[in-house]
Design an enzyme around this catalytic site. Structure first.
Site, PDB file in Angstrom:
ATOM      1  N   GLU A 150       0.823  -1.218   0.000  1.00 23.27           N
ATOM      2  CA  GLU A 150       0.000   0.000   0.000  1.00 23.27           C
ATOM      3  C   GLU A 150       0.853   1.263   0.000  1.00 23.27           C
ATOM      4  O   GLU A 150       0.827   2.052   0.948  1.00 23.27           O
ATOM      5  CB  GLU A 150      -0.970   0.013   1.184  1.00 23.27           C
ATOM      6  CG  GLU A 150      -2.061  -1.017   1.053  1.00 23.27           C
ATOM      7  CD  GLU A 150      -3.210  -0.821   2.035  1.00 23.27           C
ATOM      8  OE1 GLU A 150      -2.998  -0.161   3.068  1.00 23.27           O
ATOM      9  OE2 GLU A 150      -4.304  -1.326   1.760  1.00 23.27           O
ATOM     10  N   GLU A 317      -6.695  -7.787  -0.559  1.00 26.92           N
ATOM     11  CA  GLU A 317      -7.004  -7.763   0.877  1.00 26.92           C
ATOM     12  C   GLU A 317      -8.439  -7.319   1.083  1.00 26.92           C
ATOM     13  O   GLU A 317      -8.945  -6.457   0.354  1.00 26.92           O
ATOM     14  CB  GLU A 317      -6.149  -6.717   1.602  1.00 26.92           C
ATOM     15  CG  GLU A 317      -4.740  -7.098   1.908  1.00 26.92           C
ATOM     16  CD  GLU A 317      -4.047  -5.997   2.723  1.00 26.92           C
ATOM     17  OE1 GLU A 317      -4.707  -5.324   3.531  1.00 26.92           O
ATOM     18  OE2 GLU A 317      -2.843  -5.813   2.527  1.00 26.92           O
TER      19      GLU A 317
HETATM   20  C1  GLA Z   1      -4.029  -2.512   4.807  1.00 28.18           C
HETATM   21  C2  GLA Z   1      -2.628  -3.088   4.864  1.00 28.18           C
HETATM   22  C3  GLA Z   1      -2.515  -4.259   5.778  1.00 28.18           C
HETATM   23  C4  GLA Z   1      -3.325  -4.059   7.024  1.00 28.18           C
HETATM   24  C5  GLA Z   1      -4.754  -3.791   6.644  1.00 28.18           C
HETATM   25  C6  GLA Z   1      -5.670  -3.657   7.831  1.00 28.18           C
HETATM   26  O1  GLA Z   1      -4.747  -3.004   3.783  1.00 28.18           O
HETATM   27  O2  GLA Z   1      -2.126  -3.418   3.614  1.00 28.18           O
HETATM   28  O3  GLA Z   1      -1.155  -4.412   6.095  1.00 28.18           O
HETATM   29  O4  GLA Z   1      -2.807  -2.974   7.713  1.00 28.18           O
HETATM   30  O5  GLA Z   1      -4.814  -2.590   5.941  1.00 28.18           O
HETATM   31  O6  GLA Z   1      -6.976  -3.351   7.448  1.00 28.18           O
END
Ligand code: GLA
Ligand code: ZN
Length: 683
Positions: A150, A317
């Site tokens: 991210e 995710e």
């Molecule tokens: C993001 C990050 C993860 C985690 C999630 C939690 O998507 O990529 O590492 O922190 O949020 O919701």
């Protein structure tokens, strides 16, 4: 094909085994198998463990877990751990630490806390990526590379300022051209030497606007270029690692996980650098309570599919139930996690992955749901739902892979346009780009009309209708492409606050809406901004109906265009607010104000009907239907987003194979609340 090495829907999640003793790993693997997990992502944040000292790597634990996973039939998305650099690195090379928009030098901590232009950071991240790729290039478990995590860093340090100047000199060639293109004569901003230009911060051109609840700028031309530069800088960080991995694993796809339609990264520029788009889906509190949430999510999925021109994407995710970082972290109700997972597939995802496998024992995310909860066993609602879903996806094998959405309507989305719209001082703080695009998307989604979300550079030729809501920033090539499309008999629809500025945010002179004026056959004399409690009315000329409108109301003169609706109130009552211009063989439509959804649904519905564009299937309200096609096959996803059972009657003149769900002999199906039906049309 992304899922080449593992031709299935990928199901699993982020796995952080180094947060646990080795004896837990065995249980992890057993439970993963029980839940039908076929892929896990690791080691996303383990740089500190993998490189405990500058010249020492320790891959021993990673070797072990990779083997264990592989022996148990679980594949791996190999992540580079570069989103969180080790403490020793920040200490020894403080230049890695970024400077924030307030001009403050950051200290070591958190994550995503590095300057994307730091050569030291780039060298270290290339080195660890290369070391991992070299070590594991022959490991049969790896199906994909996942660089960083991210990307959300931004920086305003001296080094970034220096690089920004180099970037500008490449873009403009000379300071004279830059002064001209940025119109620096305004407020005496003329630059005499390159080193007078620095990153725009709260100390200079940026300010946090509490009315708008966002950063705005005193100098849009510069701030937009800085956004372009930052998005590219971060993209180069990604490419820097990607190219190193490629040396050792030329055939394994490489990506990074992208946040919500994250404003700071111009994903359409990023698209070419990614082998596949991977997205993290976390609806906000505001979104979760919206009754139109299915459309809100649908639009994001379609945008992610658009980043690589319709190629399938990955849901990298989502949470199995609750998050931890919202103000109010509600659970996903029974069935909702499954429903949203299928919605992702319905819009083109080929994976259903979660954050994270085992719930962390401490730290910021300890109350974030996981596939294996703190209880330490899978006898929980969430685990049962995951196991059911995992089993279903496994049963689908490769049937859903490599399909396409064949939309005949496109909505144009553009990041630099987003920046200019929301940096704009005036006409209204209520103008939010994404929200306006969403309104148009929603009007189509309500009737289950398939939509592609595309960049300005996309090929429009296979669309009958192209919609560019609030497309303020335009370039000549885009405008010409829209004109050509209309000349050939297609329909182009745009709105207020469109066609106004060039790529440097300079107003296109000669009357609004600037670049679109000729095609639209109108002149916008001025634009009124209404207060939130004020409204006007849209009165279609061929009926007695009236709908509300507001926020911005253009005062429009038809110059050849046909008037479809006029304002009902105020001094501009009776003046056009929706126009349609015949241009060549097609139509160019202007919607001069933010109109009530009901009107928008009718308006867009009318244009769809004119081209015979229909929903994939007729279904009750609240039920979403999409169709994914591949060589002679049509796969239908029918999703009940409501809390009530819904009955769907399928056309009886066709034969259907049921992939997920159940259907009666007379081709009727009652979907339980939040339930799903997936069908294949038998040809
Ligand atoms: C993001 C990050 C993860 C985690 C999630 C939690 O998507 O990529 O590492 O922190 O949020 O919701
Ligand atoms: Zn920097």
């Amino acid at each position: 094909m992304v899922n080449q090495k593992l031709p299935a829907i990928w199901f699993g999640g982020d796995y952080n085994p180094d947060q646990w003793d080795e004896q837990v790993w065995k249980q992890d693997v057993e439970e993963m198998k029980r839940q039908h997990v076929n892929v896990v992502t690791l080691p996303v944040f383990s740089w500190a463990h993998l490189q405990p000292e500058e010249d020492r790597f320790d891959f021993s634990w990673l070797d072990k877990i990779l083997d264990l996973l592989y022996e148990n039939g679980i594949h791996v998305i190999m992540a580079t751990p570069t989103a969180a650099q080790p403490a020793w690195m920040s200490k020894k090379y403080p230049e890695i630490l970024p400077v924030d928009i307030a001009g403050r030098k950051k200290q070591h901590g958190a994550r995503n806390n590095f300057c994307p232009n730091s050569e030291v950071y780039r060298n270290f991240s290339r080195r660890i990526a290369g070391a991992m790729a070299q070590r594991y290039c022959k490991h049969p478990s790896i199906v994909l590379w996942h660089v960083n995590n991210e990307y959300g860093t931004r920086c305003y340090c001296e080094n970034c300022s220096r690089k920004f100047r180099t970037w500008l000199s490449k873009r403009y060639g000379s300071l004279e051209v830059l002064n001209e293109r940025w119109n620096t004569r305004f407020w005496g901003h003329t630059y005499y030497e390159w080193d007078e230009i620095s990153a725009p911060t709260y100390l200079s051109e940026m300010v946090y606007d509490s009315h708008a609840a966002r950063d705005i700028t005193f100098f849009p031309s510069m701030a937009i270029d800085y956004d372009r530069f930052m998005s590219e800088s971060i993209q180069h960080c990604f490419e820097n690692e990607r190219d190193e991995i490629r040396k050792y694993m030329p055939d394994t796809p490489i990506t990074t996980n992208i946040m919500a339609p994250y404003k700071a990264l111009d994903l359409f520029s990023w698209g070419k650098s990614l082998d596949v788009l991977a997205w993290d889906c976390y609806p906000s509190n505001e979104e979760i309570i919206r009754s139109d949430l299915p459309a809100v999510l649908g639009m994001k999925f379609d945008l992610m599919r658009g980043v690589k021109n319709g190629q399938p994407f990955m849901l990298m995710e989502q949470t199995p139930s609750q998050q931890n970082w919202l103000a109010f972290n509600s659970q996903k109700r029974p069935g909702v996690m499954r429903l949203w997972s299928y919605q992702a597939l319905a819009h083109g995802s080929e994976s259903v992955l979660f954050f994270q496998w085992r719930q962390s024992q401490s730290g910021f995310e300890k109350y974030h749901a996981a596939m294996m909860p703190h209880a330490g066993h899978s006898n929980t609602r969430i685990c049962r739902e995951l196991t059911q879903l995992g089993g279903e996806l496994e049963s689908l094998k490769d049937q859903l892979l490599n399909a396409e959405t064949n939309a005949r309507v496109a909505i144009v989305f553009d990041w630099p346009n987003w920046w200019t719209v929301e940096y704009s001082s005036g006409p209204s703080v209520a103008l939010r780009y994404q929200e306006q695009v969403e309104n148009y998307y929603k009007a189509l989604h309500k009737n289950n009309i398939a939509v592609d979300i595309v960049s300005k550079k996309a090929d429009f030729s296979h669309y009958d209708i192209v919609i560019a809501p609030v497309m303020c920033m335009v370039d000549e090539i885009f405008v010409q492409k829209c004109e050509e499309l209309v000349k050939q008999g297609k329909t182009f629809i745009t709105t207020f606050f469109s066609g106004l500025v060039d790529e440097n945010d300079r107003v296109i002179l000669g009357g609004y809406p600037g670049a679109f004026r000729k095609m639209l056959g109108i002149w916008v004399e001025e634009t009124d901004a209404l207060l939130p409690q004020q409204q006007n009315r849209v009165c279609p000329v061929q009926s007695d109906d009236a709908y509300s409108c507001g926020m911005l109301c253009d005062v429009v003169h038809a110059e050849g265009a046909q008037v479809k609706a006029v304002y009902g109130d105020d001094y501009y009552a009776g003046m056009p607010c929706v126009t349609e211009n015949t241009y060549g063989k097609g139509k160019a439509v202007y919607v001069a104000t933010a109109v009530q959804q009901e009107y928008l649904e009718k308006l867009l519905g009318g244009y769809c009907a004119a081209y015979g564009i229909e929903p994939a299937l007729k279904v009750p309200e609240g039920v979403e239907v999409t169709c994914r096609e591949k060589s002679n096959e049509k796969i239908y996803f029918i999703l009940n987003h409501t809390e009530k059972p819904q009955t769907v009657q399928l056309p009886t003149d066709k034969e259907w194979d049921v992939l997920i769900g159940a259907m009666t002999f007379d081709k009727c199906c009652t979907l339980k609340p939040f339930d799903v039906l997936i069908l294949k049309e038998v040809q």
